[in-house]
Design a protein around this motif. Structure first.
Motif, mmCIF file in Angstrom:
data_model
loop_
_atom_site.group_PDB
_atom_site.id
_atom_site.type_symbol
_atom_site.label_atom_id
_atom_site.label_comp_id
_atom_site.label_asym_id
_atom_site.label_seq_id
_atom_site.Cartn_x
_atom_site.Cartn_y
_atom_site.Cartn_z
ATOM 1 N N ASP A 4 -2.076 -0.236 -10.857
ATOM 2 C CA ASP A 4 -0.813 -0.745 -10.352
ATOM 3 C C ASP A 4 -0.643 -0.549 -8.850
ATOM 4 O OD1 ASP A 4 -0.683 1.965 -10.631
ATOM 5 O OD2 ASP A 4 1.410 2.011 -11.261
ATOM 6 N N ILE A 5 -1.681 -0.118 -8.148
ATOM 7 C CA ILE A 5 -1.619 0.061 -6.699
ATOM 8 C C ILE A 5 -2.130 -1.205 -6.034
ATOM 9 C CG2 ILE A 5 -2.528 1.355 -4.751
ATOM 10 C CD1 ILE A 5 -2.587 3.812 -6.454
ATOM 11 N N GLY A 6 -1.323 -1.748 -5.132
ATOM 12 C CA GLY A 6 -1.702 -2.960 -4.410
ATOM 13 C C GLY A 6 -2.569 -2.632 -3.198
ATOM 14 N N ALA A 7 -3.045 -3.684 -2.535
ATOM 15 C CA ALA A 7 -3.935 -3.517 -1.385
ATOM 16 C C ALA A 7 -3.206 -2.833 -0.227
ATOM 17 C CB ALA A 7 -4.481 -4.866 -0.944
ATOM 18 N N LEU A 8 -1.975 -3.228 0.045
ATOM 19 C CA LEU A 8 -1.222 -2.630 1.138
ATOM 20 C C LEU A 8 -0.957 -1.147 0.878
ATOM 21 C CD1 LEU A 8 0.177 -3.212 3.816
ATOM 22 C CD2 LEU A 8 2.253 -3.726 2.537
ATOM 23 N N GLU A 9 -0.669 -0.800 -0.358
ATOM 24 C CA GLU A 9 -0.440 0.602 -0.701
ATOM 25 C C GLU A 9 -1.713 1.420 -0.556
ATOM 26 O OE1 GLU A 9 0.944 -0.208 -4.564
ATOM 27 O OE2 GLU A 9 3.061 -0.237 -4.005
ATOM 28 N N LEU A 10 -2.842 0.830 -0.925
ATOM 29 C CA LEU A 10 -4.122 1.515 -0.788
ATOM 30 C C LEU A 10 -4.449 1.768 0.686
ATOM 31 C CD1 LEU A 10 -6.521 2.628 -2.374
ATOM 32 C CD2 LEU A 10 -7.602 0.403 -2.149
ATOM 33 N N VAL A 11 -4.207 0.776 1.534
ATOM 34 C CA VAL A 11 -4.444 0.941 2.973
ATOM 35 C C VAL A 11 -3.532 2.034 3.521
ATOM 36 C CG1 VAL A 11 -4.207 -0.214 5.212
ATOM 37 C CG2 VAL A 11 -5.309 -1.395 3.322
ATOM 38 N N ALA A 12 -2.279 2.056 3.089
ATOM 39 C CA ALA A 12 -1.348 3.086 3.546
ATOM 40 C C ALA A 12 -1.822 4.476 3.120
ATOM 41 C CB ALA A 12 0.044 2.808 2.995
ATOM 42 N N LEU A 13 -2.352 4.605 1.906
ATOM 43 C CA LEU A 13 -2.870 5.898 1.447
ATOM 44 C C LEU A 13 -4.086 6.341 2.273
ATOM 45 C CD1 LEU A 13 -2.585 5.608 -2.437
ATOM 46 C CD2 LEU A 13 -1.295 7.112 -0.922
ATOM 47 N N VAL A 14 -4.962 5.412 2.605
ATOM 48 C CA VAL A 14 -6.151 5.742 3.415
ATOM 49 C C VAL A 14 -5.726 6.194 4.804
ATOM 50 C CG1 VAL A 14 -8.202 4.759 4.511
ATOM 51 C CG2 VAL A 14 -7.735 4.290 2.113
ATOM 52 N N VAL A 15 -4.791 5.475 5.413
ATOM 53 C CA VAL A 15 -4.314 5.856 6.750
ATOM 54 C C VAL A 15 -3.643 7.218 6.702
ATOM 55 C CG1 VAL A 15 -2.622 5.247 8.533
ATOM 56 C CG2 VAL A 15 -4.116 3.495 7.594
ATOM 57 N N LEU A 16 -2.841 7.466 5.689
ATOM 58 C CA LEU A 16 -2.184 8.761 5.535
ATOM 59 C C LEU A 16 -3.210 9.878 5.342
ATOM 60 C CD1 LEU A 16 0.586 10.155 5.285
ATOM 61 C CD2 LEU A 16 0.410 9.821 2.831
ATOM 62 N N ALA A 17 -4.251 9.621 4.548
ATOM 63 C CA ALA A 17 -5.288 10.626 4.323
ATOM 64 C C ALA A 17 -6.027 10.937 5.615
ATOM 65 C CB ALA A 17 -6.258 10.150 3.253
ATOM 66 N N VAL A 18 -6.312 9.913 6.415
ATOM 67 C CA VAL A 18 -6.988 10.143 7.699
ATOM 68 C C VAL A 18 -6.100 10.955 8.620
ATOM 69 C CG1 VAL A 18 -7.848 8.978 9.779
ATOM 70 C CG2 VAL A 18 -8.500 8.134 7.545
ATOM 71 N N LEU A 19 -4.801 10.682 8.648
ATOM 72 C CA LEU A 19 -3.889 11.428 9.503
ATOM 73 C C LEU A 19 -3.721 12.869 9.044
ATOM 74 C CD1 LEU A 19 -1.077 8.787 10.128
ATOM 75 C CD2 LEU A 19 -2.813 9.578 11.736
ATOM 76 N N VAL A 20 -3.665 13.103 7.734
ATOM 77 C CA VAL A 20 -3.450 14.456 7.227
ATOM 78 C C VAL A 20 -4.711 15.312 7.333
ATOM 79 C CG1 VAL A 20 -2.935 15.793 5.139
ATOM 80 C CG2 VAL A 20 -1.564 13.797 5.710
ATOM 81 N N PHE A 21 -5.842 14.783 6.881
ATOM 82 C CA PHE A 21 -7.064 15.587 6.835
ATOM 83 C C PHE A 21 -7.959 15.403 8.050
ATOM 84 C CE2 PHE A 21 -5.972 14.847 2.317
ATOM 85 C CZ PHE A 21 -5.694 16.153 1.973
ATOM 86 N N GLY A 22 -7.816 14.334 8.740
ATOM 87 C CA GLY A 22 -8.670 14.069 9.894
ATOM 88 C C GLY A 22 -9.965 13.401 9.472
ATOM 89 N N PRO A 23 -10.571 12.650 10.389
ATOM 90 C CA PRO A 23 -11.796 11.919 10.024
ATOM 91 C C PRO A 23 -12.995 12.824 9.734
ATOM 92 C CG PRO A 23 -11.245 11.570 12.344
ATOM 93 C CD PRO A 23 -10.138 12.366 11.732
ATOM 94 N N GLU A 24 -12.980 14.056 10.243
ATOM 95 C CA GLU A 24 -14.123 14.953 10.009
ATOM 96 C C GLU A 24 -14.092 15.541 8.596
ATOM 97 O OE1 GLU A 24 -11.860 15.845 12.585
ATOM 98 O OE2 GLU A 24 -12.871 14.550 14.029
ATOM 99 N N LYS A 25 -12.901 15.915 8.121
ATOM 100 C CA LYS A 25 -12.791 16.581 6.824
ATOM 101 C C LYS A 25 -12.589 15.604 5.658
ATOM 102 C CE LYS A 25 -10.839 20.856 8.598
ATOM 103 N NZ LYS A 25 -9.703 21.776 8.529
ATOM 104 N N LEU A 26 -12.301 14.348 5.942
ATOM 105 C CA LEU A 26 -11.981 13.387 4.888
ATOM 106 C C LEU A 26 -13.113 13.193 3.871
ATOM 107 C CD1 LEU A 26 -9.721 11.601 3.871
ATOM 108 C CD2 LEU A 26 -10.637 9.748 5.249
ATOM 109 N N PRO A 27 -14.397 13.061 4.281
ATOM 110 C CA PRO A 27 -15.459 12.915 3.265
ATOM 111 C C PRO A 27 -15.562 14.125 2.324
ATOM 112 C CG PRO A 27 -16.291 12.287 5.412
ATOM 113 C CD PRO A 27 -14.925 12.863 5.627
ATOM 114 N N LYS A 28 -15.358 15.318 2.855
ATOM 115 C CA LYS A 28 -15.408 16.526 2.018
ATOM 116 C C LYS A 28 -14.243 16.536 1.027
ATOM 117 C CE LYS A 28 -16.549 20.960 1.275
ATOM 118 N NZ LYS A 28 -16.692 21.104 -0.144
ATOM 119 N N VAL A 29 -13.062 16.131 1.456
ATOM 120 C CA VAL A 29 -11.888 16.094 0.581
ATOM 121 C C VAL A 29 -12.101 15.060 -0.524
ATOM 122 C CG1 VAL A 29 -9.437 15.503 0.498
ATOM 123 C CG2 VAL A 29 -10.297 16.935 2.341
ATOM 124 N N ILE A 30 -12.653 13.900 -0.187
ATOM 125 C CA ILE A 30 -12.924 12.857 -1.186
ATOM 126 C C ILE A 30 -13.910 13.369 -2.228
ATOM 127 C CG2 ILE A 30 -13.952 10.582 -1.538
ATOM 128 C CD1 ILE A 30 -12.722 9.759 1.136
#
Length: 157
Positions: A4-30
């Motif tokens: 039930d998650i749309g494309a815009l919501e998915l993009v918003a979640l990715v941007v939020l994840a990058v802002l919260v965890f940073g691009p360096e830690k994001l692969p480890k968090v995933i």
């Protein structure tokens, strides 16, 4: 899971994840999140298998989705002959006609036979006048005369 998650919501979640965890830690968090989801699935699958093995061979067709009452009832009612009879009965029942017949019986009026055009009294009753001395239940009632008391409904008060 995420149907039930749309494309815009998915993009918003990715941007939020990058802002919260940073691009360096994001692969480890995933990786950590995917490993946690995999462990939860494995745990639930092993619990289901343990329950099935404990129930015995007579419950080999047991599905955990049947624990949902809607699913269970739908499965039990499929192919039931009584249900088909109930559907036929429901299709032949005309609530408006039955209500008019009850109202006529309560008010002491006789049921009028079907009109010439094949319409019943309930259907052909929209613009015509009612029988002398009987109120038309489908017509909006006029305001009472100045000396006349308005109708009293004990259920409405």
């Amino acid at each position: 899971m995420f149907s039930d998650i749309g494309a815009l919501e998915l993009v918003a979640l990715v941007v939020l994840a990058v802002l919260v965890f940073g691009p360096e830690k994001l692969p480890k968090v995933i990786q950590d999140v995917s490993r946690f989801i995999r462990k939860v699935r494995d745990f639930s699958d092993s619990a289901k298998e343990d329950i099935r093995s404990e129930l015995g061979p007579e419950f080999k067709d047991f599905e955990f989705e049947d624990l949902n009452p809607k699913t269970f009832l739908r499965k039990q009612l499929e192919g039931n002959e009584d249900l088909k009879e109930l559907k036929d009965l429901r299709g032949s029942f005309d609530l408006k006609k039955e209500m008019n017949d009850v109202a006529d019986a309560v008010h002491g009026r006789e049921t009028a036979p079907a009109a010439v055009g094949g319409t019943s009294r309930a259907e052909g009753h929209g613009g015509g006048s009612a029988a002398a001395g009987t109120p038309d239940l489908l017509k909006k009632q006029d305001k009472p005369d100045t000396g006349e008391r308005p109708p009293y409904d004990s259920d409405a008060t």
